[in-house]
Design a protein around this motif. Structure first.
Motif, short mmCIF file in Angstrom:
data_model
loop_
_atom_site.label_atom_id
_atom_site.label_comp_id
_atom_site.label_asym_id
_atom_site.label_seq_id
_atom_site.Cartn_x
_atom_site.Cartn_y
_atom_site.Cartn_z
N TRP A 28 0.83 -1.21 0.00
CA TRP A 28 0.00 0.00 0.00
C TRP A 28 0.87 1.26 0.00
O TRP A 28 0.59 2.21 -0.72
CB TRP A 28 -0.89 0.03 1.24
N LYS A 29 1.90 1.25 0.84
CA LYS A 29 2.73 2.45 0.97
C LYS A 29 3.51 2.71 -0.31
O LYS A 29 3.64 3.87 -0.73
CB LYS A 29 3.68 2.29 2.16
N SER A 30 4.03 1.67 -0.94
CA SER A 30 4.73 1.85 -2.21
C SER A 30 3.82 2.46 -3.25
O SER A 30 4.21 3.37 -3.99
CB SER A 30 5.26 0.50 -2.71
N ALA A 31 2.59 1.95 -3.33
CA ALA A 31 1.62 2.49 -4.29
C ALA A 31 1.32 3.96 -3.99
O ALA A 31 1.20 4.78 -4.91
CB ALA A 31 0.34 1.67 -4.27
N GLN A 32 1.21 4.29 -2.71
CA GLN A 32 0.96 5.68 -2.32
C GLN A 32 2.13 6.57 -2.73
O GLN A 32 1.92 7.68 -3.26
CB GLN A 32 0.73 5.78 -0.82
N TYR A 33 3.37 6.12 -2.47
CA TYR A 33 4.54 6.90 -2.88
C TYR A 33 4.51 7.17 -4.39
O TYR A 33 4.78 8.28 -4.85
CB TYR A 33 5.82 6.16 -2.52
N ARG A 34 4.20 6.13 -5.17
CA ARG A 34 4.20 6.30 -6.61
C ARG A 34 3.08 7.24 -7.07
O ARG A 34 3.29 8.08 -7.95
CB ARG A 34 4.08 4.94 -7.30
N ARG A 35 1.88 7.10 -6.46
CA ARG A 35 0.76 7.96 -6.84
C ARG A 35 1.06 9.42 -6.59
O ARG A 35 0.62 10.30 -7.34
CB ARG A 35 -0.51 7.59 -6.06
N THR A 36 1.77 9.70 -5.52
CA THR A 36 2.01 11.09 -5.12
C THR A 36 3.36 11.61 -5.61
O THR A 36 3.75 12.73 -5.26
CB THR A 36 1.94 11.22 -3.59
N GLY A 37 4.08 10.82 -6.40
CA GLY A 37 5.33 11.27 -6.98
C GLY A 37 6.50 11.31 -6.01
O GLY A 37 7.52 11.91 -6.30
N ARG A 38 6.34 10.66 -4.84
CA ARG A 38 7.43 10.63 -3.87
C ARG A 38 8.36 9.44 -4.12
O ARG A 38 8.01 8.50 -4.82
CB ARG A 38 6.87 10.52 -2.44
N MET A 39 9.54 9.53 -3.51
CA MET A 39 10.46 8.40 -3.58
C MET A 39 9.85 7.20 -2.87
O MET A 39 9.39 7.31 -1.73
CB MET A 39 11.79 8.76 -2.92
N ASP A 40 9.87 6.06 -3.53
CA ASP A 40 9.34 4.84 -2.94
C ASP A 40 10.40 4.22 -2.04
O ASP A 40 11.33 3.57 -2.51
CB ASP A 40 8.92 3.87 -4.05
N ARG A 41 10.25 4.41 -0.74
CA ARG A 41 11.24 3.86 0.19
C ARG A 41 11.29 2.34 0.10
O ARG A 41 12.36 1.74 0.26
CB ARG A 41 10.91 4.30 1.62
N PHE A 42 10.16 1.71 -0.12
CA PHE A 42 10.14 0.26 -0.13
C PHE A 42 10.59 -0.34 -1.45
O PHE A 42 10.54 -1.56 -1.64
CB PHE A 42 8.75 -0.25 0.27
N ALA A 43 11.05 0.51 -2.36
CA ALA A 43 11.75 0.01 -3.55
C ALA A 43 13.23 -0.22 -3.22
O ALA A 43 13.97 -0.75 -4.06
CB ALA A 43 11.62 1.00 -4.69
N ARG A 44 13.64 0.17 -2.02
CA ARG A 44 15.03 -0.03 -1.60
C ARG A 44 15.11 -1.28 -0.71
O ARG A 44 14.55 -1.29 0.39
CB ARG A 44 15.53 1.20 -0.83
#
Length: 372
Positions: free
Chosen positions: A190-206
């Motif tokens: 959920w958090k990764s999807a939220q980061y991507r939707r809002t244009g933020r860095m996806d922390r959980f891609a790390r």
């Protein structure tokens, strides 16, 4: 003053005990992000993690966890993840920032959530910011009574949304300390999807951040416990939060919810349920961390102050680091401080996020079929 340098996982039992003692002695250091357990967790996945231990008369009286790269550039441990940073020390201990940097082999030490009372770092502070908190008191009333007493303006609407959620999807229940790792994975998705939707860095891609959160979820100590809280409707997770707590402080960290259910205000339901349950579990302070969010303004009882800046020694690397980092921070803080700038910036980020998410959906449908 003697200063020794250690890897976090090599701290002796006596040093960890002394660190815990300082946390217990000074309420401002009771935050779990200031614990040795957090430093050890970061050190498992960040090779440059170190702890400077300050000694007086052979006794350990202060602890500074930090990260150092090969050029001698340092940063507060977990910078970008940690919501509170400090040299954790006993009351009355005098220390010098330049002496500390020399002992650590640092030309620069960067921080962004430093406790405001760290006076030896004072002249290196470039800005201070509000960090909202909730003061909690244990009670024997049920949730509805607590909510009406603590937040009378939110109680009626919130309880109505909870009842509607129960009617539509199944009986609502709340788990303050859920131990199912599958729900933690759902939170990360959920958090990764939220980061991507809002244009933020996806922390959980790390991968290292995913590994760190997995590790901290397993830590169950007095001064640091990884707590996963979940709102369910029937057996369906609706919203979840993962963050650390000490004996008395609960640090809000990663919150996310099922976007299909946003009309039930699941994030707000989660935060209110967490606050009430945390009080019953002995927490006296809920720390939201730095950042402007509407729900923080609604729920806070007061604000702490945290600082950002660069402590430096005369060195070419320090000068270059300041030249690179300060303009970026200054621009970001200017945007965040002015609603007339922040709102267009948010819209731009969301547009970028929508385009990025659409591109991922078009190009990764087969991967989605494998459940990634």
């Amino acid at each position: 003053m003697d200063i020794t340098i250690h890897r976090p996982d090599e701290l002796s039992t006596s040093l960890r005990r002394a660190w815990h003692g300082v946390m217990d002695e000074s309420p401002e250091y009771a935050n779990p992000f200031l614990s040795p357990e957090f430093a050890v967790g970061v050190g498992r996945y960040r090779g440059g993690a170190r702890v400077a231990v300050l000694h007086e008369n052979g006794e350990a009286v202060g602890f500074l966890p930090y990260e150092r790269n090969s050029l001698g550039v340092g940063r507060a441990i977990g910078l970008g993840l940690s919501d509170l940073q400090a040299l954790v020390h006993r009351p009355g201990v005098a220390w010098d920032a330049q002496e500390l940097l020399r002992a650590c082999g640092l030309s620069v030490f960067e921080f962004d959530h430093l406790i405001d009372e760290q006076k030896p770092f004072g002249k290196y502070v470039t800005g201070t910011f509000a960090s909202p908190v909730i003061d909690l008191k244990p009670g024997d009333s049920d949730y509805a009574q607590w909510l009406r007493g603590a937040y009378p303006g939110l109680a009626k609407t919130t309880l109505k949304k909870e009842r509607r959620l129960g009617r539509d999807l199944g009986e609502m229940r709340f788990e303050f300390d859920e131990r199912d790792p599958r729900v933690l994975r759902q939170l990360m998705r959920w958090k990764s999807a939220q980061y991507r939707r809002t244009g933020r860095m996806d922390r959980f891609a790390r991968p290292w951040i995913v590994a760190l959160v997995d590790h901290l979820f397993q830590v169950r100590e007095e001064h640091f416990t990884g707590v996963l809280s979940v709102v369910y409707a029937g057996d369906r997770p609706v919203a979840a939060h993962f963050g650390p707590r000490s004996r008395t402080v609960f640090a809000c960290w990663f919150t996310a919810y099922d976007p299909e259910l946003r009309y039930y205000s699941p994030g707000l339901l989660m935060h209110l349920r967490m606050a009430e349950a945390a009080g019953r579990h002995g927490v006296t302070l809920m720390d939201w961390g730095r950042g402007d969010k509407q729900y923080k303004d609604w729920l806070k009882t007061r604000e702490l102050r945290v600082a950002e800046g660069f402590a430096t020694r005369p060195h070419p690397v320090a000068a270059a680091h300041r030249l690179l980092r300060r303009p970026v921070r200054g621009l970001r803080n200017t945007v965040l401080a002015h609603p007339t700038l922040r709102e267009p910036a948010d819209r731009l980020l969301k547009t970028v996020g929508t385009l990025r998410t659409s591109g991922l959906s078009d190009s990764s449908g087969r991967a989605g079929g494998r459940g990634r």
